[in-house]
Design an enzyme around this catalytic site. Structure first.
Site, mmCIF file in Angstrom:
data_model
loop_
_atom_site.group_PDB
_atom_site.id
_atom_site.type_symbol
_atom_site.label_atom_id
_atom_site.label_comp_id
_atom_site.label_asym_id
_atom_site.label_seq_id
_atom_site.Cartn_x
_atom_site.Cartn_y
_atom_site.Cartn_z
ATOM 1 N NE ARG A 1 -4.041 2.142 1.960
ATOM 2 C CZ ARG A 1 -5.293 2.167 2.386
ATOM 3 N NH1 ARG A 1 -5.802 1.137 3.024
ATOM 4 N NH2 ARG A 1 -6.061 3.222 2.175
ATOM 5 C CG HIS B 1 0.950 11.211 -1.072
ATOM 6 N ND1 HIS B 1 0.936 10.905 -2.411
ATOM 7 C CD2 HIS B 1 -0.350 11.518 -0.759
ATOM 8 C CE1 HIS B 1 -0.301 11.003 -2.868
ATOM 9 N NE2 HIS B 1 -1.104 11.373 -1.893
ATOM 10 C CG HIS C 1 1.507 13.996 3.406
ATOM 11 N ND1 HIS C 1 1.533 12.632 3.589
ATOM 12 C CD2 HIS C 1 0.279 14.267 2.896
ATOM 13 C CE1 HIS C 1 0.383 12.103 3.204
ATOM 14 N NE2 HIS C 1 -0.402 13.080 2.770
#
Ligand SMILES: NC(=O)c1ccc[n+]([C@@H]2O[C@H](COP(=O)([O-])OP(=O)(O)OC[C@H]3O[C@@H](n4cnc5c(N)ncnc54)[C@H](O)[C@@H]3O)[C@@H](O)[C@H]2O)c1
Ligand SMILES: [Zn+2]
Length: 344
Positions: free
Chosen positions: A220, A227, A231
């Protein structure tokens, strides 16, 4: 379910009458465009809880507001929540439903491209807290996800672009021919059948990966491509507060730009594929200006990413277009050199 004209047929799609109560959670902007459609599909059978649009609504105070509205409506354990809106509503409403009376059923009805291709698939719901994005949350699968592509007709262009960044990510990590198909057409001219096809493939990719590893122990993590830096950028703009805003997809697109460069620097991605990726991001209009952002602000934020283990950043990088690798640890110097280059 993915298709066109699904909202008016909601009554056929979910057996909402079997529930003791139905609450629709939405934001002011989405409700203006689509609230009446949904309400009439339920024949007046659902009650609305409307919150202000924007990321600041994804907070504990709003969860409490939703809980108290559910209580006031008399919602019990056999009630149903319908989340009509973008990723903010899906996360907030999903979290409120998953915790109300230890959890009641909810259905995601995502209305932004980003939420249709990403946020509504995978079973993560949550809120921002203590100044940190998505600090509190749970893994809880919705009863159903109903994606009516017609809702995209009212979505602002900038929000469309933001969602497109996740579509591009899906191609980059898992499916090169899919990425080629996206680049071959003008997304602004796409009609509902083209969007159905795009959203379906993106959902398939995300679902495939999540099915293999729901709790993010391994595979996953490839969904995190772009990201880590993304982020950090979001956190930076979040800290800067009012007036400074960066959409999730904008942060992720720039994150992919940086992380593709990192992938090349460590010898994974070829120079020609790196050039291709930069061209794709530029041609689709996904790269926003990072003037005013310094690499020295980004670096410390990478260290506080929730996904780190023992303070070390674990990167998801590209071996080639269509194939990602995860859990890569890198020398600090290499990260610094790349960030200097990306945030001059
Ligand atoms: N749970 C997950 O796996 C996951 C994954 C990715 C992102 N997210 C979360 O999703 C959120 C971002 O999602 P988003 O980009 O959809 O943001 P959003 O929900 O804030 O929606 C963006 C804006 O578009 C408006 N909007 C939505 N649909 C519309 C429509 N059909 N017509 C007109 N306006 C519309 C909203 O009112 C809002 O102003 C973030 O909170 C992010 O953390 C969650
Ligand atoms: Zn994302």
């Amino acid at each position: 379910m993915i298709g066109s004209d699904l909202l008016p047929r909601l009554s056929e799609l979910i057996e909402w009458k079997e529930y003791s109560g139905v609450a629709i959670i939405s934001d002011e902007q989405v409700v203006r465009f689509w609230g009446a459609n949904l309400a009439s599909a339920l024949g007046g059978g659902g009650r609305l809880v409307v919150v202000p649009p924007g990321e600041t609504s994804k907070c504990m105070g709003m969860v409490q507001h939703i809980w108290s509205e559910l209580l006031a409506m008399g919602c019990d354990r056999k009630s149903l929540v319908l989340n009509l809106g973008g990723g903010m509503i899906g996360d907030l409403g999903g979290f409120a439903a998953s915790t109300y009376m230890r959890g009641i059923d909810f259905v995601q009805i995502p209305t932004s491209l980003l939420s249709q291709v990403d946020a509504s698939v995978g079973g993560k719901v949550g809120i921002n807290a203590c100044g940190i994005k998505n600090l509190a949350g749970v893994f809880q699968q919705p009863l159903a996800v109903i994606i009516d592509v017609d809702t995209l007709t009212t979505l602002p262009k900038r929000e469309m672009r933001s969602g497109l960044a996740e579509v591009v990510k899906h191609g980059l990590i898992r499916d090169a021919p899919y990425l080629e198909r996206i680049c071959a057409r003008s997304w602004e001219a796409c009609g509902s059948s083209a969007w159905e096809e795009i959203i379906l493939r993106s959902c398939e990719i995300k679902a495939e990966v999540v099915r293999a590893d729901e709790r993010e122990g391994g595979l996953r993590k490839i969904l995190n491509f772009g990201h880590t830096v993304g982020h950090a950028l979001e956190a930076l703009f979040y800290q800067r507060g009012a007036g400074a805003e960066m959409l999730h997809g904008e942060a992720v697109a720039y994150g992919m730009f940086c992380e593709a460069r990192l992938s090349h620097r460590v010898g994974l991605l070829s120079g020609s594929e790196l050039d291709d990726i930069e061209d794709i991001l530029r041609d689709l209009g996904l790269l926003v200006s990072m003037r005013g952002v310094s690499w020295t602000e980004i670096l410390p934020l990478l260290k506080s990413d929730k996904k780190n283990i023992g303070g070390r950043v674990r990167w998801t990088l590209l071996r080639r277009i269509g194939e990602a690798v995860f859990d890569v640890e890198l020398e600090d110097l290499l990260i610094e050199q790349t960030l200097r280059e990306c945030f001059p």
